[in-house]
Motif scaffolding. Structure first.
Motif, PDB file in Angstrom:
ATOM      1  N   UNK A  80      37.453  36.108  31.630  1.00 61.82           N
ATOM      2  CA  UNK A  80      36.594  37.349  31.845  1.00 61.82           C
ATOM      3  C   UNK A  80      36.752  37.921  33.296  1.00 61.82           C
ATOM      4  N   UNK A  81      37.164  37.127  34.339  1.00 62.11           N
ATOM      5  CA  UNK A  81      37.399  37.784  35.628  1.00 62.11           C
ATOM      6  C   UNK A  81      39.033  38.212  35.726  1.00 62.11           C
ATOM      7  N   UNK A  82      39.851  38.171  34.858  1.00 63.05           N
ATOM      8  CA  UNK A  82      40.950  38.895  34.861  1.00 63.05           C
ATOM      9  C   UNK A  82      41.020  40.359  34.902  1.00 63.05           C
ATOM     10  N   UNK A 140      45.917  43.638  34.469  1.00 67.42           N
ATOM     11  CA  UNK A 140      46.668  42.226  33.901  1.00 67.42           C
ATOM     12  C   UNK A 140      46.463  42.040  32.404  1.00 67.42           C
ATOM     13  N   UNK A 141      45.499  42.553  31.707  1.00 63.96           N
ATOM     14  CA  UNK A 141      45.511  42.614  30.183  1.00 63.96           C
ATOM     15  C   UNK A 141      46.153  43.658  29.748  1.00 63.96           C
ATOM     16  N   UNK A 142      46.477  44.734  30.204  1.00 65.03           N
ATOM     17  CA  UNK A 142      47.167  46.015  29.845  1.00 65.03           C
ATOM     18  C   UNK A 142      48.520  45.421  29.788  1.00 65.03           C
ATOM     19  N   UNK A 147      38.050  42.204  32.875  1.00 66.00           N
ATOM     20  CA  UNK A 147      37.768  42.102  31.501  1.00 66.00           C
ATOM     21  C   UNK A 147      36.071  42.246  31.007  1.00 66.00           C
ATOM     22  N   UNK A 148      35.329  41.225  32.010  1.00 68.56           N
ATOM     23  CA  UNK A 148      33.871  41.086  31.661  1.00 68.56           C
ATOM     24  C   UNK A 148      33.331  42.564  31.695  1.00 68.56           C
ATOM     25  N   UNK A 149      33.978  43.561  32.278  1.00 71.16           N
ATOM     26  CA  UNK A 149      33.530  45.037  32.507  1.00 71.16           C
ATOM     27  C   UNK A 149      33.709  45.735  31.213  1.00 71.16           C
TER      28      UNK A 149
END
Length: 139
Positions: free
Chosen positions: A18-20, A24-26, A70-72
């Motif tokens: 969740x803190x990524x 970075x996810x994109x 990500x958590x957002x």
């Protein structure tokens, strides 16, 4: 014969904490040529983030994504499937909840992602959705 979710799902899902940072996810989505990442804590699925979530929940509300995680932006009201579940049942649930992709979990652990595109390619290969889903990425 009914197909099971395991026969249609994408295996080896991208799973991030969740803190990524969203960026970075994109990047992971681009590198793996996928439109989603699973949000996991330990080995438990806590949410899913799609490329659309990043735009609608992240970029639309912020000028700077450097402090967006990500958590957002994740969808945490999960619709999931079991790998042994009948694909038609999973599709019905997706229709009812108006979602295009769902995590596939076994004993709480992510084992894949099942999408309407996966289903279309295998179950209705002449549909426009199947054609688009099977096309080469334009990244």
């Amino acid at each position: 014969m009914p197909q099971q979710v395991r026969d249609l799902m994408t295996t080896n899902p991208v799973a991030l904490a969740p803190d990524t940072p969203v960026r970075e996810a994109a990047r992971a989505m681009r590198e793996k040529d996928v439109g989603d990442v699973l949000v996991v804590e330990g080995d438990q699925v806590r949410g899913i983030v799609t490329d659309r979530d990043i735009v609608v929940r992240g970029l639309a509300d912020r000028d700077d994504l450097s402090a967006c995680y990500l958590r957002d932006v994740c969808s945490d009201q999960l619709v999931t499937a079991s790998p042994d579940e009948d694909a038609d049942a999973a599709i019905s649930r997706m229709r009812e909840k108006a979602v295009r992709r769902i995590p596939v979990v076994e004993n709480g652990r992510p084992v894949g992602v099942f999408s309407l595109g996966n289903a279309a390619i295998e179950m209705d290969s002449t549909s426009a959705l199947a054609d688009v889903s099977a096309a080469r990425a334009n990244t």
